[in-house]
Write a protein that holds these residues in place. Structure first.
Motif, PDB file in Angstrom:
ATOM      1  N   VAL A 188       2.733  -3.515   9.049  1.00  0.00           N
ATOM      2  CA  VAL A 188       2.466  -4.872   8.544  1.00  0.00           C
ATOM      3  C   VAL A 188       0.993  -5.275   8.626  1.00  0.00           C
ATOM      4  CG1 VAL A 188       4.783  -5.837   8.850  1.00  0.00           C
ATOM      5  CG2 VAL A 188       3.160  -5.921  10.754  1.00  0.00           C
ATOM      6  N   ASP A 189       0.184  -4.506   9.345  1.00  0.00           N
ATOM      7  CA  ASP A 189      -1.250  -4.797   9.305  1.00  0.00           C
ATOM      8  C   ASP A 189      -2.034  -3.575   8.806  1.00  0.00           C
ATOM      9  OD1 ASP A 189      -0.957  -3.165  11.484  1.00  0.00           O
ATOM     10  OD2 ASP A 189      -2.332  -4.285  12.772  1.00  0.00           O
ATOM     11  N   GLY A 190      -1.315  -2.683   8.130  1.00  0.00           N
ATOM     12  CA  GLY A 190      -1.929  -1.427   7.681  1.00  0.00           C
ATOM     13  C   GLY A 190      -3.011  -1.613   6.645  1.00  0.00           C
ATOM     14  N   ALA A 191      -3.003  -2.755   5.969  1.00  0.00           N
ATOM     15  CA  ALA A 191      -4.004  -2.988   4.921  1.00  0.00           C
ATOM     16  C   ALA A 191      -4.747  -4.297   5.163  1.00  0.00           C
ATOM     17  CB  ALA A 191      -3.331  -3.013   3.552  1.00  0.00           C
ATOM     18  N   LEU A 192      -4.837  -4.689   6.433  1.00  0.00           N
ATOM     19  CA  LEU A 192      -5.446  -5.979   6.781  1.00  0.00           C
ATOM     20  C   LEU A 192      -6.810  -6.161   6.111  1.00  0.00           C
ATOM     21  CD1 LEU A 192      -4.336  -8.222   8.574  1.00  0.00           C
ATOM     22  CD2 LEU A 192      -5.703  -7.320  10.454  1.00  0.00           C
ATOM     23  N   TYR A 193      -6.973  -7.293   5.438  1.00  0.00           N
ATOM     24  CA  TYR A 193      -8.198  -7.686   4.699  1.00  0.00           C
ATOM     25  C   TYR A 193      -8.504  -6.782   3.497  1.00  0.00           C
ATOM     26  CZ  TYR A 193      -9.164  -9.911   9.261  1.00  0.00           C
ATOM     27  OH  TYR A 193      -9.079 -10.611  10.429  1.00  0.00           O
ATOM     28  N   LYS A 194      -7.672  -5.788   3.223  1.00  0.00           N
ATOM     29  CA  LYS A 194      -8.027  -4.824   2.175  1.00  0.00           C
ATOM     30  C   LYS A 194      -7.227  -5.041   0.889  1.00  0.00           C
ATOM     31  CE  LYS A 194      -9.499  -1.304   5.415  1.00  0.00           C
ATOM     32  NZ  LYS A 194      -9.061  -1.938   6.670  1.00  0.00           N
ATOM     33  N   VAL A 195      -7.635  -4.319  -0.167  1.00  0.00           N
ATOM     34  CA  VAL A 195      -6.897  -4.336  -1.426  1.00  0.00           C
ATOM     35  C   VAL A 195      -6.064  -3.062  -1.502  1.00  0.00           C
ATOM     36  CG1 VAL A 195      -7.114  -4.195  -3.940  1.00  0.00           C
ATOM     37  CG2 VAL A 195      -8.643  -5.689  -2.636  1.00  0.00           C
ATOM     38  N   LEU A 196      -4.798  -3.207  -1.844  1.00  0.00           N
ATOM     39  CA  LEU A 196      -3.948  -2.050  -2.108  1.00  0.00           C
ATOM     40  C   LEU A 196      -4.027  -1.784  -3.598  1.00  0.00           C
ATOM     41  CD1 LEU A 196      -0.449  -2.880  -0.546  1.00  0.00           C
ATOM     42  CD2 LEU A 196      -2.274  -1.550   0.485  1.00  0.00           C
ATOM     43  N   GLU A 197      -4.571  -0.644  -3.981  1.00  0.00           N
ATOM     44  CA  GLU A 197      -4.547  -0.306  -5.402  1.00  0.00           C
ATOM     45  C   GLU A 197      -3.444   0.725  -5.584  1.00  0.00           C
ATOM     46  OE1 GLU A 197      -8.466   0.260  -7.196  1.00  0.00           O
ATOM     47  OE2 GLU A 197      -7.493   1.604  -8.637  1.00  0.00           O
ATOM     48  N   ILE A 198      -2.469   0.370  -6.409  1.00  0.00           N
ATOM     49  CA  ILE A 198      -1.277   1.206  -6.527  1.00  0.00           C
ATOM     50  C   ILE A 198      -1.256   1.847  -7.906  1.00  0.00           C
ATOM     51  CG2 ILE A 198       1.250   1.183  -6.430  1.00  0.00           C
ATOM     52  CD1 ILE A 198       0.977  -1.387  -4.705  1.00  0.00           C
TER      53      ILE A 198
END
Ligand code: SF4
Lengths: 421, 164
Positions: A188-198
């Motif tokens: 649940v904090d694996g992408a903290l403050y980041k953008v997930l580009e899928i």
């Protein structure tokens, strides 16, 4: 040097000449959104600034969707407060009564949110619009007030993480399962403050509804935004709806990512998130015997027509388990009308489901399906925190519409394969 | 500015439903919200907390919804600042926008104990534990956010400067 979609959108919305991740920049907003819970605080702040009007009438959106139709006097007052403001300031994009639906399902339908947009919303699931190729991020009420006043917001420039989905997903695996799998993997904090580009072949093959579902839950990994590059599928959906020009950005091949990860869809089963965090995921074959008191199908995550079609295909001709409350909430009036016209509502009613109005309702423990102490629900929503759907000692499991519909029939968390062989 | 108070400790991933449950969101009145602050994890929190006290938590504090009711409830409860290993991003921005000071320090979050008394120097991020004598240095706060805290939050900032 190459740029990511997120960087390109930020660049086209800021006067900052150069920026790098971690910098604070000020950006111009295309759409700013708030709802019946978050707008009142913003309106009070806005009024305290004694400004004449909002920065741009076409770019402010207000939706009364959380505690509507009003669940009690306090929520009625709250909605009235927003309604009065919308009237006084002539907010055109104000959705109330029979025009209102769950905001993040409603805005794409209305053609208000477009590829290439920079969107802020006083609601954490604003990241949904990343499914259209927008940079969309949830903020607080005060940010919304500031956007109404100035047309701008401050943002910390995020880094991007890339996730590539390869292979062909199984029959009952949808966008919800893919994103739950991702969240289960990174936390649940694996992408903290980041953008997930899928991206990836499995994502290109997804319809827009499933892409919106995936971007919707980016925040459940702590991300600032989730973005799927717009393509012909996006364009076909947006073109007839858009009332403004839009830009379909793609990341450059030499863009920088903090991490790149690949998943093979062939091995991803339908997913279930166990209480009390969306990261507690398991494949359906590892769930075991979990009996249920309630199933909820709806929300900004999985309340669109595509979701109801999946659910109906499983419920058709079957009955909801005795004593189980199966609550179905089409996310918008348009979804409701389509479901009616396609005969889905009839299927749900004949199965013994309860059909509710387009509202967030039980998704956030508001109303229309609150859990008692010790009760257990499976929902197609996006959060299963302690007390999210009612009593602090109740439990919420999360899944896509296929598992939810199958489970409503068996009374325990089940694979659709148990119903349809 | 120096903040001083007793530590209330919480774990990782404290979400906004824990900080202020959604069932109380039909109001944004700080006096109502503060009574329910942290209610679902510690039902006695609001009666124990005193002005100046400090919340110390693990990673991802404030995850979940965008509700500003969360920092409002914490501020109204008298809490002077929150120190955590990390913050969820919307809570992070809401706090600065409301003028609630927050600090990130992994070291402090793991070493400070419930009931310790902390002294926090806002400008430098230097934090002293007056019980154990240990000192910590939290990550610096960017210039723009320092402006926000100095101005008393985002709206006051706009009022004062006529722009974002
Ligand atoms: S459906 Fe649930 S998650 Fe979506 S906007 Fe409503 S309350 Fe939030």
């Amino acid at each position: 040097m190459g740029m990511t979609i997120a960087e390109k959108i930020l660049k086209s919305h800021t006067t900052a000449k150069e920026f790098k991740s971690g910098d604070i920049i000020k950006v111009d907003i295309d759409i700013a959104l708030a709802n019946d819970i978050t707008a009142p605080i913003a309106i009070k702040a806005f009024r305290s600034c004694s400004q004449k009007g909002v920065f741009d009438l076409d770019r402010i959106v207000l939706v009364l969707d959380h505690f509507t139709p009003n669940k009690d006097i306090a929520s009625a007052e709250q909605c009235k407060f927003v309604r009065d403001f919308a009237k006084e300031y002539h907010i055109g994009n104000f959705f109330d009564a029979g025009e209102a639906g769950v905001e993040h399902a409603l805005l794409p339908e209305e053609g208000l949110t477009l590829p290439g947009d920079l969107i802020i919303g006083a609601d954490s699931h604003t990241c949904t619009y990343g499914g259209l190729g927008a940079f969309a991020t949830g903020v607080g009420s005060t940010d919304f007030a500031a956007a109404m006043l100035t047309g701008q917001a401050w943002l910390k420039v995020p880094e991007s993480m890339k996730f590539i989905f390869k292979g062909k997903p199984g029959r009952w695996v949808g966008g919800k399962d893919l994103i739950l799998y991702l969240i289960g993997d990174i936390g649940v904090d694996g992408a903290l403050y980041k953008v997930l580009e899928i991206e990836g072949p499995a994502i290109s093959a997804l319809d827009l509804s499933n892409r919106l579902t995936m971007a919707n839950m980016a925040i459940e990994a702590g991300a600032k935004a989730g973005i799927i590059a717009p393509d012909a599928v996006t364009d076909a959906y947006i073109k007839p709806r858009a009332r403004r020009d839009y830009t379909m950005y793609k990341s450059d091949h030499d863009a920088t990512y903090v991490s790149i990860k690949e998943y093979d869809c062939e091995v991803i089963e339908p997913q279930v998130a166990f209480p009390h965090l969306p990261e507690n995921t398991r494949g359906i074959s590892e769930v075991g015997e979990i009996t249920l008191d309630q199933v909820v199908i709806g929300s900004c995550t999985n309340g669109r027509i595509e979701d109801l079609r999946v659910a109906a295909s499983i419920m058709k001709g079957n009955k909801v388990a005795k004593g189980l409350r199966c609550i179905i909430l089409p996310a918008t009036p348009r979804v409701f009308k389509m479901a009616e016209a396609e005969g889905l509502i009839k299927i749900f009613l004949e199965a013994g489901s309860i059909i509710g109005p387009p509202t967030c309702g039980p998704c956030l423990g508001g109303h229309m399906g609150i859990l008692a102490q010790g009760e257990r629900a499976l929902a197609t929503t996006n959060r299963n925190f302690v007390g999210r759907m009612g009593h602090p000692k109740s439990e919420v499991y999360l899944s896509g519409p296929a598992i939810a519909a199958a489970s409503a029939i068996t009374g325990k968390i089940s694979s659709p394969q148990e119903i349809i062989v | 500015m120096i903040l001083k108070g007793r530590v209330f400790k919480f774990g990782d991933d404290i979400d906004t439903d824990a900080i202020i449950p959604a069932r109380y969101l039909s109001t944004s009145d700080p006096f109502v919200l503060k009574k329910h602050c942290m209610e679902d994890i510690d039902s006695t929190f609001s009666s124990k907390v005193a002005p100046g006290d400090i919340i110390v938590a693990g990673k991802n504090f404030g995850c979940g919804s965008s509700r500003e009711h969360a920092p409002i409830a914490i501020k109204a409860a008298g809490v002077s600042c929150v120190i955590a290993s990390s913050f969820a991003r919307i809570f992070f921005r809401n706090s600065f926008n409301m003028g609630l000071a927050i600090f990130e320090s992994d070291e402090l979050a793991s070493q400070v104990r419930e009931g310790d008394i902390l002294e926090v120097e806002v400008a430098t991020g230097v934090i002293k534990d007056l019980v154990t004598g240990k000192a910590f240095k939290a990550r610096g706060i960017p210039q723009f956010m320092q402006e926000l805290i100095a101005d008393g939050g985002l709206i006051e900032h706009i009022k004062k400067r006529g722009r974002l």
